[in-house]
Design a protein around this motif. Structure first.
Motif, mmCIF file in Angstrom:
data_model
loop_
_atom_site.group_PDB
_atom_site.id
_atom_site.type_symbol
_atom_site.label_atom_id
_atom_site.label_comp_id
_atom_site.label_asym_id
_atom_site.label_seq_id
_atom_site.Cartn_x
_atom_site.Cartn_y
_atom_site.Cartn_z
ATOM 1 N N THR A 117 -24.066 38.132 20.782
ATOM 2 C CA THR A 117 -24.045 37.656 22.153
ATOM 3 C C THR A 117 -24.732 38.682 23.048
ATOM 4 O O THR A 117 -24.898 39.840 22.667
ATOM 5 N N SER A 120 -13.998 34.772 15.784
ATOM 6 C CA SER A 120 -15.214 34.140 15.276
ATOM 7 C C SER A 120 -16.206 35.219 14.894
ATOM 8 O O SER A 120 -16.370 36.203 15.611
ATOM 9 N N VAL A 169 -20.088 36.320 14.149
ATOM 10 C CA VAL A 169 -21.483 35.950 14.413
ATOM 11 C C VAL A 169 -22.317 36.391 13.209
ATOM 12 O O VAL A 169 -23.035 37.388 13.251
ATOM 13 N N TYR A 205 -15.605 29.598 23.585
ATOM 14 C CA TYR A 205 -16.645 29.746 22.569
ATOM 15 C C TYR A 205 -17.867 28.884 22.890
ATOM 16 O O TYR A 205 -19.005 29.347 22.798
ATOM 17 N N TYR A 220 -21.348 30.768 23.555
ATOM 18 C CA TYR A 220 -22.381 30.626 22.532
ATOM 19 C C TYR A 220 -23.552 29.789 23.034
ATOM 20 O O TYR A 220 -24.703 30.030 22.658
ATOM 21 N N LEU A 251 -25.506 33.200 23.416
ATOM 22 C CA LEU A 251 -25.841 33.463 22.016
ATOM 23 C C LEU A 251 -27.112 32.713 21.652
ATOM 24 O O LEU A 251 -28.016 33.284 21.053
#
Length: 524
Positions: free
Chosen positions: A134, A262, A264, A323, A327, A331
């Motif tokens: 991120t 979570s 990545v 999230y 994301y 992200l």
């Protein structure tokens, strides 16, 4: 904003970092990461270990939270047995729960005594070398603390990174392991984040399934012992997602407390929760330690992937919202992060492998009349690809089906007002292909042993630069031959017989032979 505070040997630089959402309290040596919704608290313990005190709803600043440490349970031999919450736990020193970092030194020993040395606080969020993570577009969006922990015996450094976002109930965690000593250190476990919780009154929620039945919700209360979610397939996927969620028994979709973890990272992973006999919980997430081990030579370092931790008092949906927002906005990258995707017609179900140029153009014309914006030519355009058992790896246009090649087809589709896209699966090879006949050693597999075929495919060894150079050349030739505006890149086959042929046949083979190889799942 933009100021940096450095703490060395427990002495804070005066007047720097005021108003930032990471607070350092010299008395108690406590780091408090906070925003309007959450707090995340670390504390240097009397032993010098970096302890983990708290992750949950926002707490007041300018306060000491040392009382969050439970009183130690002492047995009749005066030995401390109570599990102490640690930010990056290691084995061999009396903590018998699952570790966050485990190593084997050159002399065979496994003990790490990670002691706090200093920390740096800075606005924004650093980029992780060689890994997705991120990010921020403005330093004011987040603040990051880097904590230096050192094992004095081996001079192994662990640089923990923790970032608190301003607008999300999110803390990200990662670490970089640096060998500043004189002997090799093999990382046998390297988790991205470990979270110690004081009670086991949670349900573990996971997402499991398989092709065409993905993301089945599995929900069960925690019990004493460990529960592990993992992938050893070379990738994450339908079977298990690199994610776990803890929810209180009364938590619903819209109300109640929930915590998400979570990773990545798309390779082999482990997400695990342990409840010990003292009724504390340790959750960890990171690269799978059984299949990914890494030797860090003196002077070298390894960046560990990022984990994203979310706390919500708005139920499971609050975790999902955090999230999805983070994301999607911080992200994902590139043009299409913020733009609506085009309406697509894909050729696959319409014609499969049986087509010619006129049939494709007619499909495109009909789709344009219905409002499509992008036409994608799927599988079957290359080699002699009339079924799924041939030609993967032979990335040249099949002139039997497209006598004029791609340029003429692309221009005809574009004349209808559509963009043109194409399907590839470059990391795979069929045993029935010119590429495999020429270079069988380019496929992943153990020398002298049969390879397992899945979907009539094998996996190419992308740790071999010759393979990468070949794919760059042939795929590059295709994509530059016409105005191709979209690539559909499939990944249809997991990895079996993981073995990096180049590594094990090089002059460095003896030096690296005991390094675990996970092709596609972290490399070597």
């Amino acid at each position: 904003a933009g100021a940096t505070r450095v703490v060395e040997a427990g002495v804070a630089e005066e007047g720097v970092g005021r108003g930032m959402p990471i607070e350092w309290r010299e008395q108690g040596r406590q780091l408090h990461l906070y925003n309007e919704r959450i707090s995340y608290i670390m504390r240097v313990l009397e032993t010098g270990t970096l302890g983990h005190l708290y992750f949950g709803p926002r707490l007041a600043t300018e306060r000491d939270y040392g009382h969050f440490l439970r009183e130690s349970y002492v047995d009749r031999f005066n030995q401390v047995l109570d599990p102490i919450p640690v930010e990056m736990p290691t084995p061999g020193r009396g903590d018998f729960r699952v570790p966050g970092l485990a190593v084997r030194h050159a002399d065979g020993s496994i003990v790490l005594d990670l002691v706090y040395r200093e920390h740096t606080v800075s606005a924004g969020k650093p980029v992780l070398d060689g890994l997705p993570s991120t990010y921020v577009e403005d330093p004011a969006e987040a603040e990051t603390v880097e904590v230096l922990l050192v094992d004095g015996n081996s001079n192994l450094q662990v640089r923990l990174l923790a970032t608190i976002y301003r607008d999300y109930p999110v803390v990200t965690r990662s670490m970089r392991v640096v060998n500043d000593g004189v002997g090799d250190v093999k990382l046998t476990t390297s988790m991205s984040a470990v979270l110690d919780l004081p009670d086991p009154d949670w349900h573990l929620v996971q997402l499991a399934g398989d092709w065409a039945r993905e993301t089945h919700i599995v929900d069960a209360p925690l019990v004493t012992g460990t529960r592990a979610l993992r992938s050893q397939r070379g990738s994450s996927g339908h079977q298990q997602n690199p994610f776990l969620l803890l929810r209180r028994p009364s938590t619903t979709e819209a109300t109640g407390e929930a915590i998400g973890m979570s990773l990545v990272y798309s390779g082999n992973f482990l997400a695990e929760v342990e409840v010990d006999p003292a009724d504390t919980v340790r959750a960890r997430i990171g690269m799978d330690p059984e299949t990914i081990r890494w030797r860090v030579a003196p002077g070298m370092d390894l960046q560990i992937p990022e984990a994203v931790l979310v706390w919500s008092d708005e139920g499971v949906g609050g975790v999902s919202d955090a999230y999805h927002g983070l994301y999607r906005e911080r992200l994902a990258t590139g043009q299409w992060r913020d733009e609506p995707r085009p309406v697509v017609l894909n050729s696959w179900e319409g014609v499969y492998y049986d087509f010619d140029e006129d049939a494709l153009v007619e499909m495109a014309r009909a789709s344009a009349e219905l409002g499509a914006e992008l036409f994608v030519l799927d599988d079957g355009w290359f080699g002699q690809r009339d079924a799924d058992d041939s030609s993967l790896g032979d990335w040249t246009v099949d002139l039997r089906k497209l006598p004029s090649g791609l340029p003429d087809l692309v221009e005809r589709v574009k004349s209808l007002g559509l963009r043109f896209g194409i399907w590839i699966e470059p990391e795979m090879v069929n045993p029935r292909s010119r590429l495999f006949e020429t270079h069988p050693e380019w496929a992943v597999g153990f020398p002298g042993r049969p390879r397992s075929e899945l979907r009539n495919q094998l996996v190419l060894d992308l740790s071999n630069p010759e393979v990468v150079d070949y794919l760059e050349r042939v795929i590059g030739n295709v994509l530059s031959s016409a105005d191709i505006g979209y690539v559909k890149w499939d990944y249809n086959r997991v990895i079996t017989e993981p073995y990096g042929c180049l590594l094990y046949t090089s002059d460095a083979a003896d030096e690296h032979r005991d390094v675990g190889v996970s092709v596609g799942g972290g490399g070597v």
